[in-house]
Design a protein around this motif. Structure first.
Motif, PDB file in Angstrom:
ATOM      1  N   GLN A  10       0.983  -1.307   0.096  1.00 46.66           N
ATOM      2  CA  GLN A  10       0.408  -0.010  -0.012  1.00 46.66           C
ATOM      3  C   GLN A  10       1.208   1.721   0.671  1.00 46.66           C
ATOM      4  OE1 GLN A  10      -2.583  -0.141   3.038  1.00 46.66           O
ATOM      5  NE2 GLN A  10      -4.259  -1.132   1.933  1.00 46.66           N
ATOM      6  N   ALA A  13       1.290   4.084  -2.264  1.00 43.46           N
ATOM      7  CA  ALA A  13       1.190   5.129  -2.758  1.00 43.46           C
ATOM      8  C   ALA A  13       2.124   6.680  -2.847  1.00 43.46           C
ATOM      9  CB  ALA A  13      -0.055   5.760  -1.841  1.00 43.46           C
ATOM     10  N   ARG A 132      -7.931   8.687  -5.220  1.00 47.53           N
ATOM     11  CA  ARG A 132      -7.952   7.430  -5.748  1.00 47.53           C
ATOM     12  C   ARG A 132      -6.485   6.779  -4.978  1.00 47.53           C
ATOM     13  NH1 ARG A 132      -6.681   7.488 -12.359  1.00 47.53           N
ATOM     14  NH2 ARG A 132      -8.411   8.553 -12.691  1.00 47.53           N
ATOM     15  N   TRP A 133      -5.768   7.257  -4.119  1.00 46.33           N
ATOM     16  CA  TRP A 133      -4.843   6.105  -3.669  1.00 46.33           C
ATOM     17  C   TRP A 133      -5.245   6.498  -2.402  1.00 46.33           C
ATOM     18  CZ3 TRP A 133      -1.040   3.246  -5.754  1.00 46.33           C
ATOM     19  CH2 TRP A 133      -1.625   3.127  -7.359  1.00 46.33           C
ATOM     20  N   ARG A 194      -4.330   2.791 -11.283  1.00 45.59           N
ATOM     21  CA  ARG A 194      -4.806   3.610  -9.685  1.00 45.59           C
ATOM     22  C   ARG A 194      -4.442   1.924  -8.862  1.00 45.59           C
ATOM     23  NH1 ARG A 194      -9.629   3.906 -11.007  1.00 45.59           N
ATOM     24  NH2 ARG A 194      -9.832   5.461 -12.451  1.00 45.59           N
ATOM     25  N   PRO A 195      -4.277   1.880  -7.735  1.00 46.23           N
ATOM     26  CA  PRO A 195      -4.925   0.971  -7.193  1.00 46.23           C
ATOM     27  C   PRO A 195      -4.436  -0.215  -7.281  1.00 46.23           C
ATOM     28  CG  PRO A 195      -5.010   2.744  -5.753  1.00 46.23           C
ATOM     29  CD  PRO A 195      -5.104   3.311  -7.260  1.00 46.23           C
ATOM     30  N   ARG A 202      -6.550   1.259  -1.756  1.00 47.09           N
ATOM     31  CA  ARG A 202      -5.897   2.387  -1.258  1.00 47.09           C
ATOM     32  C   ARG A 202      -5.627   2.407  -0.179  1.00 47.09           C
ATOM     33  NH1 ARG A 202     -10.762   6.156  -1.899  1.00 47.09           N
ATOM     34  NH2 ARG A 202     -12.401   4.466  -1.075  1.00 47.09           N
ATOM     35  N   TYR A 203      -4.588   3.514   0.141  1.00 41.98           N
ATOM     36  CA  TYR A 203      -3.956   3.742   1.679  1.00 41.98           C
ATOM     37  C   TYR A 203      -4.129   3.764   2.804  1.00 41.98           C
ATOM     38  CZ  TYR A 203      -0.665   4.818   5.050  1.00 41.98           C
ATOM     39  OH  TYR A 203       0.503   4.687   6.232  1.00 41.98           O
TER      40      TYR A 203
END
Length: 427
Positions: A10, A13, A132-133, A194-195, A202-203
């Motif tokens: 994660q 990011a 987004r992240w 994107r992730p 997402r983080y």
């Protein structure tokens, strides 16, 4: 296709944030370049300051107007494609300016094309990356990315001013063109779409996290962008945020970013020394904006905005009467620098609270457009006032009073209820 294996889990990011920070930094350098080119262009071509200011104003205006469409385009065709195309436009238009001989060449290259190109590499890009992240720590991350413009001043202005002083305006254009082109392979290699593209969420999110699907990712992105504006424009909170960010642009990169070096020149202070003053402001803004992000995660963003705009207004009113001594300029640089763009994290939080994660980035893009309309107005206004009066004093006084007004407007913002009903997600 993006590789499905990336290091750090994660935490990747933050790699994305680092690359985007560099992109925003270079874009800030491009947008600040006209301030150090103003006097060299005047000497090389005999162009008046209001002509150069008009080119800067066009660039700033299109920089803001492009933002909301870029935010929607990132969802429709992809963030990477949009960002790469923008970097190429920025580099190409800046390089093309090396051939200019007429004022309209300046307006096209440093105004129209650089404005459109840099408009996608702006605050809306940071907002898109944050949404987004990141599930958590959004204010802090947005503060860090917003501070990239301050770092751009810190890194680029002394260098660009030295280049301008030694070789005129052309070395400045060459440096910007090379720097923007160098980012293209970096973005291509290190920024996934994107992730989910690298098998992550997402983080700060749980493994089963499903990010909201933005409306602009489906259908006609232009229709979604304009439709979101139409719906947001029917709310009071949108106009309060738009008005305060208009003032933010008017009092920062529009007036100070474009005209402070020329103002210092009128007071007998050299370009490199004046650029050093802006760099000092950049140092303190890097601190202030990052701290603002941390505070935004913990305190009422409306009150933060009230304080930021009030301090900014008082510092702008103080400057014309400071005497431009070394001590007085340091005091201005500290006070003004601490909240140069500290307003971004609380404004983004208020936009997301009012309009939601799905529509928030596009609405924020339109709010940022207000910022750039204000900046464009101030860039043109400052040049016109200088030609009419022979000095910048009244322009800075007026800007200070508008910041005080924005401090009052900030306290009227209410996001306790949704600003409008979200569009239904596609099945």
């Amino acid at each position: 296709m993006i590789a499905q294996s990336r290091p750090f889990g994660q935490r990747y990011a933050f790699v994305v944030v680092g690359v985007i920070f560099l992109c925003l930094l270079i874009a800030a350098g491009l947008r600040s370049a006209p301030s150090v080119m103003m006097l060299p262009l005047e000497e090389s071509f005999g162009w008046r300051r209001d002509v150069v200011s008009l080119a800067a104003a066009i660039g700033i205006f299109l920089y803001g107007l492009t933002g909301p469409f870029a935010a929607a385009l990132m969802e429709r065709i992809g963030l990477r494609r949009t960002l790469l195309a923008s970097l190429l436009i920025m580099s190409g238009s800046t390089a093309l300016s090396l051939l200019m001989t007429k004022p309209w060449h300046l307006l096209i290259t440093w105004g129209v094309f650089s404005g459109i190109g840099s408009g996608a590499v702006a605050t809306v890009l940071g907002a898109t990356i944050v949404n987004r992240w990141f599930k958590t720590n959004r204010g802090l991350v947005m503060g860090l990315m917003s501070a990239s413009s301050a770092t751009g001043l810190l890194v680029f202005l002394p260098l660009l001013a030295s280049l301008a002083q030694a070789g005129g305006w052309k070395p400045v254009a060459i440096a910007i063109a090379i720097a923007t082109a160098a980012l293209v392979p970096v973005v291509w290699l290190l920024v996934p779409e994107r992730p989910a593209s690298i098998g992550q969420v997402r983080y700060g999110a749980e493994p089963n996290d499903v990010p909201p699907v933005p409306p602009a990712s489906q259908g006609n992105f232009l229709a979604h962008t304009l439709g979101t504006l139409r719906r947001a424009a029917g709310t009071r909170v949108f106009w309060y945020l738009f008005a305060t960010f208009f003032v933010c642009g008017f009092t920062t990169n529009g007036l100070v970013g474009t005209h402070l070096i020329a103002f210092c020149g009128d007071m007998g202070i050299g370009e490199v020394q004046a650029a050093g003053l802006l760099s000092m402001m950049g140092i303190f803004d890097l601190i202030g904006t990052t701290l603002s992000g941390w505070l935004t995660d913990r305190f009422d963003p409306r009150k933060l905005l009230g304080v930021y705009y009030a301090v900014r207004g008082l510092s702008l009113i103080y400057l014309p009467y400071s005497g431009f001594s070394a001590v007085s300029l340091i005091i201005f640089a500290v006070l003004y620098g601490l909240d140069w763009i500290a307003t971004v994290p609380p404004t983004l939080r208020l936009a997301n609270e009012a309009f939601g994660d799905r529509s928030g980035p596009i609405v924020f893009g339109w709010i940022v457009a207000g910022h750039q309309v204000g900046a464009a107005a101030a860039a043109a206004f400052g040049g016109t006032m200088r030609e009419l009066q022979g000095n910048y004093e009244l322009a800075f006084m007026i800007a200070g009073m508008t910041a005080i007004a924005a401090a009052c407007i900030s306290l009227l913002i209410n996001t306790s209820r949704p600003a409008f009903e979200p569009e239904p997600q596609a099945a």
